[in-house]
Scaffold this active site. Structure first.
Site, PDB file in Angstrom:
ATOM      1  N   ASN A   1     -30.484 -36.396  -6.807  1.00 58.80           N
ATOM      2  CA  ASN A   1     -29.369 -35.621  -7.334  1.00 58.80           C
ATOM      3  C   ASN A   1     -28.074 -36.066  -6.642  1.00 58.80           C
ATOM      4  OD1 ASN A   1     -27.927 -32.487  -6.718  1.00 58.80           O
ATOM      5  ND2 ASN A   1     -28.032 -33.377  -8.751  1.00 58.80           N
TER       6      ASN A   1
ATOM      7  N   CYS B   1     -26.842 -25.705  -1.199  1.00 62.82           N
ATOM      8  CA  CYS B   1     -25.500 -25.270  -1.584  1.00 62.82           C
ATOM      9  C   CYS B   1     -24.631 -25.062  -0.342  1.00 62.82           C
ATOM     10  CB  CYS B   1     -25.566 -23.987  -2.395  1.00 62.82           C
ATOM     11  SG  CYS B   1     -23.943 -23.404  -2.930  1.00 62.82           S
TER      12      CYS B   1
ATOM     13  N   MET C   1     -26.670 -24.894 -11.638  1.00 58.04           N
ATOM     14  CA  MET C   1     -25.216 -24.834 -11.462  1.00 58.04           C
ATOM     15  C   MET C   1     -24.756 -23.401 -11.682  1.00 58.04           C
ATOM     16  SD  MET C   1     -23.943 -28.293 -13.420  1.00 58.04           S
ATOM     17  CE  MET C   1     -25.155 -28.185 -14.751  1.00 58.04           C
TER      18      MET C   1
ATOM     19  N   ARG D   1     -23.021 -32.276 -12.856  1.00 60.89           N
ATOM     20  CA  ARG D   1     -21.706 -32.226 -13.502  1.00 60.89           C
ATOM     21  C   ARG D   1     -21.619 -33.091 -14.755  1.00 60.89           C
ATOM     22  NH1 ARG D   1     -17.897 -34.243 -10.005  1.00 60.89           N
ATOM     23  NH2 ARG D   1     -19.602 -35.256  -8.918  1.00 60.89           N
TER      24      ARG D   1
ATOM     25  N   GLU E   1     -28.394 -20.547  -9.356  1.00 57.11           N
ATOM     26  CA  GLU E   1     -28.922 -19.860  -8.184  1.00 57.11           C
ATOM     27  C   GLU E   1     -28.698 -18.351  -8.312  1.00 57.11           C
ATOM     28  OE1 GLU E   1     -28.182 -19.642  -3.330  1.00 57.11           O
ATOM     29  OE2 GLU E   1     -26.581 -20.211  -4.710  1.00 57.11           O
TER      30      GLU E   1
END
Length: 602
Positions: A323, A225, A128, A352, A152
């Site tokens: 995920n 992403c 994240m 999250r 990332e």
């Protein structure tokens, strides 16, 4: 690493072969010898024939393959553990065995994982942005996460970084030219942290993997992403529309690094296209694949497609990591297993839900948010996390409580100290910073011998790992000025500085020559002026001379600076050039072009 090509074997001797009956097959006796010392084997399968039987293996991947022995699998990477695996009917053309010693592996031969990371039945902290920094990763490990991903990090940014061992914090830092820490890790997470990169180029990806592979447990490529900062450079979800590039990047990483390689994707508009893509990804030899069960254009409010993840898990033999369940499925620890069963995945990656409360990984249930936040702050202070990042992560945890009195204090905080005071940790902050400052001062006071560094290398250059910090010196006083003044008093020739620039990261290194002796800092700096100051510090410290730091006494230099305006113009001293022009400079050399340019000033 040992890789031996064996002689051909006829069918008459097949009965005692560990695998295959063709050229290069290995006998069971020899396989047993190769397993001495509990060393780990890395096995590459290019074409596993039907009817494969796998026995007595500790690797979950091999177990899963044995359950699906009617499928033809190509180009797999498996880890064979300490017990012997009997693998019949596989030839050398489809099987290569290498032995990895504890120190690592070579670049030229088969890929070997000295630290194998298992992706079966694991609880994983998802990557994240701005959240997956060291304090959050350590907190997730404390609460039961098995594997943690960093945020990332873009390949181009990482390639500008230098690897620095931070003895004050006991960390390994990857530092950008502007001295900003891009990635920080520590020994505690070394065997469980996965480095996720954003990349669109195979060669850059491999260069980054080789930069970090000794400090992480795995390498991951972000292919899921959907945000513009990732996709605009052809990275993240943009890769999903270019399977050829995906294959090249992953194949290059698998062949070129000694850590398991994974990737994280999103699902495509059609199930058929999704399955075709993941099968192609599997053939590159990656160790696992994480699947976010939403399409590129979908957001958290859209339902996660558990059925698509399940179809992927059924189609592949490598571990599939589910995920995307935080919004609809995962509210507490027991929900993680329910989500895993709904997707038939090997493991679950939580994003999250873990950002809101990292104790989601705790079997005993969620801990009070106040307790979790205080523990996070302690890690942030201990590992010198930048206060803006600490503040951001705490705001994500507070969520609807941001308007509470504590939330307002957090919102107003402009330093790590103010954040600590907002949560009743002011005394902890003071104590910890004092300990870090004391440790830093002790390290700065070490001699080269105490630091374990050679005082002089084979070329006769005296070296130390030092860097010039302007804040540690009074205004208008620098180590170069102190060195020049000392040379004058000793009637020595003026110091001569030779500076070079490294083309890869455009950093500078300088060597100063005083009395025919060369001095150099082993740390490269972002400007030639800083590099020259560092070289001067090495010379002064090796001679036991003051370098002009705050609190040091350097009477002659201060006196000289005070008396300079009042000197008689006819005096011999007044005839000398000013300090700033007295330094003897050799031309600056750019290593890339070989051209010489004059250096200016101090």
């Amino acid at each position: 690493m040992v890789q031996k090509r064996l002689a051909a074997v006829t069918s008459r001797t097949r009965r005692r072969l560990a695998y295959g009956g063709w050229r290069g097959s290995v006998r069971l006796e020899e396989l047993e010898k190769r397993e001495q010392g509990g060393k780990i084997f890395r096995v590459r399968l290019r074409d596993i024939k039907q009817g494969i039987a796998l026995h007595q293996t500790r690797t979950d991947t091999l177990k899963k393959l044995s359950e699906k022995n009617n499928r033809k699998k190509e180009n797999k990477l498996l880890c064979v553990g300490r017990k012997k695996a009997s693998l019949p009917w596989i030839t050398e053309e489809t099987f290569s065995i290498c032995i990895s010693v504890c120190s690592g592996c070579g670049r030229g031969g088969m890929i070997v994982n000295s630290l194998s990371l298992c992706y079966h039945n694991k609880l994983i902290l998802a990557p994240m942005v701005r959240v997956g920094t060291l304090p959050m990763r350590l907190l997730a490990l404390d609460y039961g996460a098995d594997i943690v991903y960093c945020e990332e990090l873009i390949d181009l940014k990482m390639l500008q970084c230098k690897r620095v061992v931070n003895e004050v914090l006991s960390t390994v830092d990857f530092v950008a030219p502007d001295d900003r820490v891009v990635f920080r890790t520590c020994k505690r997470e070394q065997n469980r942290v996965v480095f996720q990169m954003g990349t669109s180029d195979a060669e850059r990806a491999l260069a980054v993997a080789r930069l970090v592979e000794n400090d992480v447990a795995g390498i991951d490529v972000n292919m899921g992403c959907p945000k513009e900062y990732s996709t605009k450079g052809g990275m993240g979800a943009a890769l999903l529309s270019d399977p050829d590039k995906i294959e090249k990047i992953l194949s290059t990483l698998v062949k070129g690094t000694c850590r398991p390689v994974t990737c994280k994707i999103r699902i495509l508009p059609s199930l058929e296209d999704t399955l075709n893509l993941v099968k192609r990804i599997e053939r590159t030899g990656i160790a696992a694949i994480a699947v976010h069960g939403r399409k590129r254009e979908e957001r958290p409010q859209h339902p996660v497609s558990c059925d698509v993840i399940k179809a992927i898990a059924d189609a592949l033999s490598i571990p599939v990591i589910a995920n995307g369940g935080s919004h609809d499925h995962i509210q507490q620890y027991l929900d993680i297993e329910d989500f895993r069963q709904a997707t038939a995945a090997s493991s679950v990656m939580v994003a999250r839900a873990a950002m809101w409360n990292p104790s989601i990984f705790l079997k005993e249930g969620l801990r009070p948010l106040e307790e979790v936040m205080q523990k996070y702050i302690r890690y942030a202070v201990q590992y010198d996390n930048h206060y803006t990042n600490t503040k951001y992560c705490l705001c994500q945890m507070l969520r609807e409580q941001l308007e509470s009195p504590q939330g307002r204090l957090l919102h107003a905080a402009q330093s790590s100290q103010e954040i600590c005071e907002a949560f009743g940790l002011g005394a902890f902050y003071e104590e910890t910073t004092q300990q870090l400052d004391a440790r830093r001062a002790k390290l700065l006071a070490r001699t080269p011998e105490e630091a374990g560094e050679p005082a002089e290398d084979a070329s006769g250059v005296i070296k130390m790992a030092v860097r010039f910090d302007r804040r540690a010196y009074p205004p208008q006083i620098t180590p170069k000025m102190c060195l020049l003044e000392w040379c004058r008093r000793e009637k020595l020739a003026q110091p001569v500085y030779e500076t070079v620039q490294r083309p890869l990261d455009r950093l500078f290194c300088s060597v100063v020559t005083v009395a025919e002796q060369k001095y150099q800092s082993t740390l490269w700096d972002k400007s030639k002026k800083l590099a020259e100051q560092a070289a001067a510090i090495v010379c002064l410290r090796s001679q036991g001379l003051p370098e002009g730091r705050l609190g040091e006494e350097s009477p002659s230099l201060y006196k000289r600076k005070r008396e300079a305006p009042d000197q008689d113009p006819g005096s011999p001293r007044a005839q000398e050039p000013a300090l700033s022009g007295e330094l003897c400079k050799k031309p600056f050399v750019d290593l890339a072009s070989g051209e010489e340019t004059p250096l200016e000033g101090r």
